[in-house]
Write a protein that holds these residues in place. Structure first.
Motif, short mmCIF file in Angstrom:
data_model
loop_
_atom_site.label_atom_id
_atom_site.label_comp_id
_atom_site.label_asym_id
_atom_site.label_seq_id
_atom_site.Cartn_x
_atom_site.Cartn_y
_atom_site.Cartn_z
N SER A 1 -2.88 14.83 -18.93
CA SER A 1 -2.42 14.42 -17.60
C SER A 1 -3.00 13.06 -17.25
O SER A 1 -4.15 12.76 -17.53
N ARG A 2 -2.19 12.23 -16.63
CA ARG A 2 -2.62 10.89 -16.26
C ARG A 2 -2.72 10.70 -14.76
O ARG A 2 -3.45 9.87 -14.29
N TRP A 3 -1.96 11.44 -14.00
CA TRP A 3 -1.91 11.24 -12.56
C TRP A 3 -1.59 12.56 -11.88
O TRP A 3 -1.10 13.49 -12.50
N THR A 4 -1.85 12.58 -10.60
CA THR A 4 -1.53 13.74 -9.78
C THR A 4 -0.42 13.34 -8.83
O THR A 4 -0.53 12.32 -8.16
N GLN B 1 0.84 -1.19 0.00
CA GLN B 1 0.00 0.00 0.00
C GLN B 1 0.88 1.24 0.00
O GLN B 1 1.95 1.25 0.59
N PRO B 2 0.46 2.31 -0.65
CA PRO B 2 1.25 3.54 -0.61
C PRO B 2 1.32 4.08 0.81
O PRO B 2 0.39 3.91 1.61
N LYS B 3 2.44 4.74 1.12
CA LYS B 3 2.65 5.24 2.48
C LYS B 3 1.71 6.39 2.80
O LYS B 3 1.23 6.51 3.90
N TYR B 4 1.45 7.24 1.83
CA TYR B 4 0.61 8.40 2.05
C TYR B 4 -0.75 8.15 1.41
O TYR B 4 -0.81 7.81 0.23
N PRO B 5 -1.85 8.30 2.15
CA PRO B 5 -3.17 8.05 1.55
C PRO B 5 -3.49 9.10 0.48
O PRO B 5 -3.26 10.29 0.69
N ARG B 6 -3.99 8.64 -0.65
CA ARG B 6 -4.28 9.53 -1.77
C ARG B 6 -5.70 10.05 -1.69
O ARG B 6 -6.61 9.38 -1.20
N ARG B 7 -5.91 11.25 -2.20
CA ARG B 7 -7.23 11.84 -2.28
C ARG B 7 -7.93 11.36 -3.56
O ARG B 7 -7.27 11.07 -4.55
N ASP B 8 -9.24 11.34 -3.51
CA ASP B 8 -10.01 10.98 -4.70
C ASP B 8 -10.13 12.21 -5.59
O ASP B 8 -10.73 13.20 -5.22
N ARG B 9 -9.51 12.15 -6.75
CA ARG B 9 -9.53 13.27 -7.69
C ARG B 9 -10.24 12.91 -8.99
O ARG B 9 -10.00 13.51 -10.02
N SER B 10 -11.11 11.93 -8.93
CA SER B 10 -11.77 11.47 -10.15
C SER B 10 -12.74 12.50 -10.72
O SER B 10 -12.99 12.52 -11.92
N LYS B 11 -13.25 13.39 -9.89
CA LYS B 11 -14.22 14.37 -10.36
C LYS B 11 -13.60 15.74 -10.66
O LYS B 11 -14.29 16.65 -11.06
N GLU B 12 -12.28 15.86 -10.45
CA GLU B 12 -11.61 17.12 -10.75
C GLU B 12 -11.39 17.29 -12.23
O GLU B 12 -11.25 16.33 -12.97
N GLU B 13 -11.36 18.53 -12.65
CA GLU B 13 -11.06 18.83 -14.04
C GLU B 13 -9.55 18.69 -14.25
O GLU B 13 -8.76 19.22 -13.48
N THR B 14 -9.15 17.95 -15.26
CA THR B 14 -7.73 17.73 -15.51
C THR B 14 -7.39 18.17 -16.92
O THR B 14 -8.27 18.38 -17.76
N PHE B 15 -6.10 18.29 -17.17
CA PHE B 15 -5.65 18.56 -18.52
C PHE B 15 -5.86 17.33 -19.37
O PHE B 15 -5.93 16.22 -18.88
N GLN B 16 -5.91 17.53 -20.67
CA GLN B 16 -6.20 16.42 -21.56
C GLN B 16 -5.11 15.36 -21.51
O GLN B 16 -5.39 14.18 -21.62
#
Length: 133
Positions: free
Chosen positions: A94-97, A77-92
Motif C-alpha cells: 500500500s502506498r496511500w490511504t 491544497q487538498p480540500k479535506y485535511p488529511r490525517r497523519d498516518r505515518s505511524k500506522e501499520e500498513t500493508f507491504q
C-alpha cells in the motif's frame, strides 16, 4: 521515477494518430489529476489540438465529482485535511490511504464540519439511543 515535465511526455501521445480519442481523453485526465488541475486556456488548447471537441464534456464533467479540472493556480491544497498516518501499520504494497477513510472515521467520531457535510448531522446531546435521530 518522477516525471519532471509531464506536458513533454503527454504531447507525443496526444499527437499520435494511432491512438483513439478515448485513450487521448484518458491521457489528458491523467495529466489533470497529476497536476491538480490546469488552466482554462491550457485545457482549451489541448482539446483543440487533439480534436476532441465533441467529447470534451467527458473531461469537463469531472468537476461534478469534485476533481479540480480548472484551477487558477496549479499547486492547490487538498480540500479535506488529511490525517497523519505515518505511524500506522500498513500493508507491504500500500502506498496511500484514500480520503474516504478519513471522512468515514470523522463521521463515526462526529467530527465532520457541518458546513461541508450538512446532511451528516450530529447526534443531539440528550440522545439516549432509544429512537431514530
Amino acid at each position: 521515477q518522477k516525471v519532471k515535465d509531464s506536458m513533454r511526455v503527454l504531447l507525443p501521445v496526444l499527437l499520435n494518430k494511432s491512438h483513439d480519442s478515448y485513450d487521448k481523453i484518458r491521457a489528458i485526465l491523467l495529466y489533470i489529476f497529476s497536476t491538480n488541475g490546469t488552466t482554462q486556456e491550457n485545457l482549451d488548447k489541448l482539446i483543440q489540438n487533439v480534436q476532441i471537441e465533441s467529447d470534451s464534456d467527458m473531461i469537463r464533467n469531472w468537476k461534478y465529482l469534485d476533481v479540480p479540472v480548472i484551477s487558477s493556480f496549479v499547486a492547490q491544497q487538498p480540500k479535506y485535511p488529511r490525517r497523519d498516518r505515518s505511524k500506522e501499520e500498513t500493508f507491504q504494497l500500500s502506498r496511500w490511504t484514500p480520503i474516504i477513510k478519513d471522512v468515514m472515521e470523522d463521521a463515526i467520531e462526529n467530527k465532520l464540519d457541518s458546513k461541508d457535510w450538512p446532511y451528516c448531522s450530529r447526534c443531539p446531546p440528550t440522545w439516549n439511543g432509544s429512537g431514530a435521530v
